[in-house]
Write a protein that holds these residues in place. Structure first.
Motif, PDB file in Angstrom:
ATOM      1  N   SER A  43       0.739  -1.185  -0.081  1.00 52.60           N
ATOM      2  CA  SER A  43      -0.021   0.039  -0.003  1.00 52.60           C
ATOM      3  C   SER A  43       0.835   1.135  -0.010  1.00 52.60           C
ATOM      4  CB  SER A  43      -1.027   0.060   1.293  1.00 52.60           C
ATOM      5  OG  SER A  43      -1.597   1.125   1.331  1.00 52.60           O
ATOM      6  N   ASP A  99      -6.256   1.644  -4.061  1.00 55.83           N
ATOM      7  CA  ASP A  99      -7.356   0.857  -4.337  1.00 55.83           C
ATOM      8  C   ASP A  99      -7.445   0.973  -5.913  1.00 55.83           C
ATOM      9  OD1 ASP A  99      -9.950  -0.566  -3.886  1.00 55.83           O
ATOM     10  OD2 ASP A  99     -10.853   1.240  -4.428  1.00 55.83           O
ATOM     11  N   GLY A 100      -7.954  -0.407  -6.330  1.00 52.58           N
ATOM     12  CA  GLY A 100      -8.042  -0.414  -8.047  1.00 52.58           C
ATOM     13  C   GLY A 100      -6.740  -0.717  -8.666  1.00 52.58           C
ATOM     14  N   ARG A 141      -5.073  -7.416  -8.477  1.00 50.29           N
ATOM     15  CA  ARG A 141      -5.562  -6.100  -8.394  1.00 50.29           C
ATOM     16  C   ARG A 141      -5.613  -5.580  -6.736  1.00 50.29           C
ATOM     17  NH1 ARG A 141     -11.511  -6.261 -10.403  1.00 50.29           N
ATOM     18  NH2 ARG A 141     -10.364  -5.967 -12.378  1.00 50.29           N
ATOM     19  N   LEU A 153      -6.901  -4.078  -3.597  1.00 46.29           N
ATOM     20  CA  LEU A 153      -8.477  -3.522  -2.872  1.00 46.29           C
ATOM     21  C   LEU A 153      -8.173  -3.089  -1.551  1.00 46.29           C
ATOM     22  CD1 LEU A 153     -10.896  -6.980  -3.840  1.00 46.29           C
ATOM     23  CD2 LEU A 153     -10.405  -4.785  -5.543  1.00 46.29           C
ATOM     24  N   ALA A 154      -8.718  -1.721  -1.279  1.00 41.61           N
ATOM     25  CA  ALA A 154      -8.458  -1.173  -0.106  1.00 41.61           C
ATOM     26  C   ALA A 154      -9.463  -1.744   0.900  1.00 41.61           C
ATOM     27  CB  ALA A 154      -8.702   0.353  -0.219  1.00 41.61           C
ATOM     28  N   THR A 155      -8.893  -2.469   2.007  1.00 42.05           N
ATOM     29  CA  THR A 155      -9.679  -3.015   3.021  1.00 42.05           C
ATOM     30  C   THR A 155      -9.330  -2.653   4.372  1.00 42.05           C
ATOM     31  OG1 THR A 155      -8.428  -5.261   2.425  1.00 42.05           O
ATOM     32  CG2 THR A 155     -10.587  -5.087   1.810  1.00 42.05           C
ATOM     33  N   LEU A 184      -4.576  -3.612   2.399  1.00 42.53           N
ATOM     34  CA  LEU A 184      -5.015  -3.873   1.212  1.00 42.53           C
ATOM     35  C   LEU A 184      -5.311  -5.628   1.134  1.00 42.53           C
ATOM     36  CD1 LEU A 184      -2.248  -2.249  -1.411  1.00 42.53           C
ATOM     37  CD2 LEU A 184      -4.623  -1.487  -0.859  1.00 42.53           C
ATOM     38  N   SER A 219     -15.225  -3.374   4.840  1.00 40.84           N
ATOM     39  CA  SER A 219     -14.156  -3.987   3.882  1.00 40.84           C
ATOM     40  C   SER A 219     -14.878  -5.301   3.775  1.00 40.84           C
ATOM     41  CB  SER A 219     -12.818  -4.103   4.589  1.00 40.84           C
ATOM     42  OG  SER A 219     -12.333  -2.816   4.844  1.00 40.84           O
ATOM     43  N   ARG A 237     -17.565  -5.359   1.207  1.00 34.34           N
ATOM     44  CA  ARG A 237     -16.985  -5.161  -0.107  1.00 34.34           C
ATOM     45  C   ARG A 237     -16.535  -6.548  -0.399  1.00 34.34           C
ATOM     46  NH1 ARG A 237     -11.720  -1.667  -2.343  1.00 34.34           N
ATOM     47  NH2 ARG A 237     -12.446  -1.842  -4.353  1.00 34.34           N
TER      48      ARG A 237
END
Length: 456
Positions: free
Chosen positions: A83, A97-98, A109, A111-113, A121, A166, A169
């Motif tokens: 991150s 993110d993304g 990929r 993903l911000a969690t 991430l 998170s 998501r």
């Protein structure tokens, strides 16, 4: 059989309760996810498959182990993926993110969690448009989610609410998406730990009580209620990982020390750690030494009970692996390892030094004494000796004066109880007895049922 089934190698550290992952990218290169500083198992797995680690991804700033990503970058030229929000102080490819990374076939990929940590991430592994699996680190874990209080109690609820978002998501991923968490059974980052280490999104939607929570407030209440104490060293490792662990250019060793050198080390403020089995420690040990039997949980108790700022000498049996001592210490940032007592306690005695003994007895020989239970709160609540005084091992040194005198000290089997007795001996307690066994053995020997419920 899909890509993940063929190409993913989980690498479990049962002592810390964590999993790292090695992903064969199909062209002689590999991705490592959440590798720890002890890279022996990962290196061996890579050699067996003829792989070179090209990417080292970290889901978060780990609190329970030092990351191996910096070492992999040195050893194999791996690109570190992490991150951008973590503000790491070493060369890495910062991700938001993304963001996607082409791994030369599959894609990763970010993903911000956030929740377990702010900058957390998860990494979704894609084969074209198909979601193969997601490395969830300390967000979604089997049967739960990782704890949110490592940045302080004042932020625990705020981060638990972030953890709720998170997990929701992640739950939008297809049900057959594999879930590869870092934290699992035995990890103090888990809340609570489960038996399985990997799962699927669909299985967690059906069975995870946190994903089954009807609303955010219920989720938060359930998560915060499941957190217990955690090792003291957790409070310093996240920053150590942000700075980056020192690169090791050779196998760290544990040199031999004479009895005189050990005596001098103690006089200068050093510590002696006796890693022999509990029964051996009981039979005779260096006065003031701390008993931490060498087993999977060795690093946890070393990091919980001793500072990382003093030199350590070790008492070791001939049949014990000195390399294991070194790597368990190094993976949590303990590098001031002075060496081991050459010749063990026999050499200590031959040099004219005294030793201390500790009673270590079976349950049928413990009658008439107060009972001190040093297990974790959840273990104690599940069943304990009636009238037992409960002080968790991790908290014992600070409140040693409150421990009952002349007690029987018990845990689940005897190892933690012997550690507790060694702490109490250092604090001036004598006439202690350590139970060789657990509460069930005591209950059977004394014909008394165990009591359930938390200490009051």
């Amino acid at each position: 059989m899909g890509f993940a089934d063929d190409h993913l190698v989980p690498l479990v550290d049962p002592g810390l309760g964590n999993s790292a992952y090695l992903v064969d990218l199909g062209d002689g290169r590999a991705l490592a996810v959440d590798a720890g500083r002890d890279l022996r198992a990962l290196d061996a797995a890579a050699r067996r498959r003829g792989l070179t680690v090209a990417f080292a991804a970290d889901t978060h700033l780990h609190a329970d182990f030092l990351s191996g990503a910096v070492q992999l970058a040195h050893d194999t030229g791996a690109t570190i993926l992490a991150s951008a929000a973590g503000n790491r102080a070493f060369d890495h490819h910062g991700l938001a993110d993304g963001d996607e990374i082409d791994l030369g076939g599959p894609t990763l990929r970010a993903l911000a969690t956030p929740g377990h940590t702010d900058e957390h991430l998860s990494f979704l592994l894609l084969d074209g448009a198909r979601e193969l699996g997601v490395f969830t680190g300390g967000s979604l874990i089997v049967g739960s989610a990782a704890r949110t209080d490592l940045l302080g109690a004042a932020r625990a609820e705020e981060l638990a609410r972030a953890q709720h978002r998170s997990l929701r998501r992640l739950a939008t991923l297809p049900d057959d998406t594999a879930v590869w968490p870092t934290h699992g059974a035995g990890s103090f980052c888990s809340a609570p730990p489960g038996a399985e280490r990997t799962t699927t999104i669909g299985a967690q939607k059906r069975a995870n009580p946190l994903l089954g929570a009807p609303d955010e407030d219920t989720f938060v209440a359930r998560l915060l209620a499941s957190t217990g104490s955690y090792p003291a060293y957790f409070d310093r490792l996240a920053e150590a990982n942000r700075r980056g662990p020192a690169v090791l250019t050779a196998q760290p060793l544990l040199p031999d020390l004479s009895a005189r050198q050990v005596r001098d080390l103690l006089a200068d403020g050093g510590q002696v750690v006796d890693v022999r089995p509990a029964a051996d420690f009981a039979a005779g040990h260096v006065p003031g030494s701390l008993s931490i039997a060498l087993r999977g949980q060795f690093a946890t108790w070393l990091g919980w009970l001793l500072p990382d700022t003093v030199p350590l000498a070790f008492v070791v049996n001939d049949d014990q692996d000195a390399d294991e001592i070194v790597w368990q210490a190094y993976k949590i940032g303990y590098e001031r390892l002075a060496g081991r007592l050459a010749g063990g306690t026999a050499a200590w005695l031959a040099d004219g030094n005294p030793q201390t003994t500790t009673a270590f007895v079976t349950a049928d020989r413990t009658g008439g004494r107060p009972y001190l239970d040093v297990r974790q709160e959840a273990e104690f609540a599940a069943g304990h000796v009636p009238g037992a005084v409960h002080i968790e091992l991790g908290a014992l040194a600070a409140v040693a004066a409150d421990a009952p005198r002349g007690a029987v000290v018990g845990c689940g089997h005897g190892e933690r109880a012997m550690t507790a007795a060694s702490l109490l001996e250092r604090a001036g307690h004598h006439d202690l007895t350590v139970l060789d066994g657990g509460p069930a053995d005591y209950a059977a020997a004394h014909d008394t049922p165990l009591t359930e419920g938390a200490h009051r």
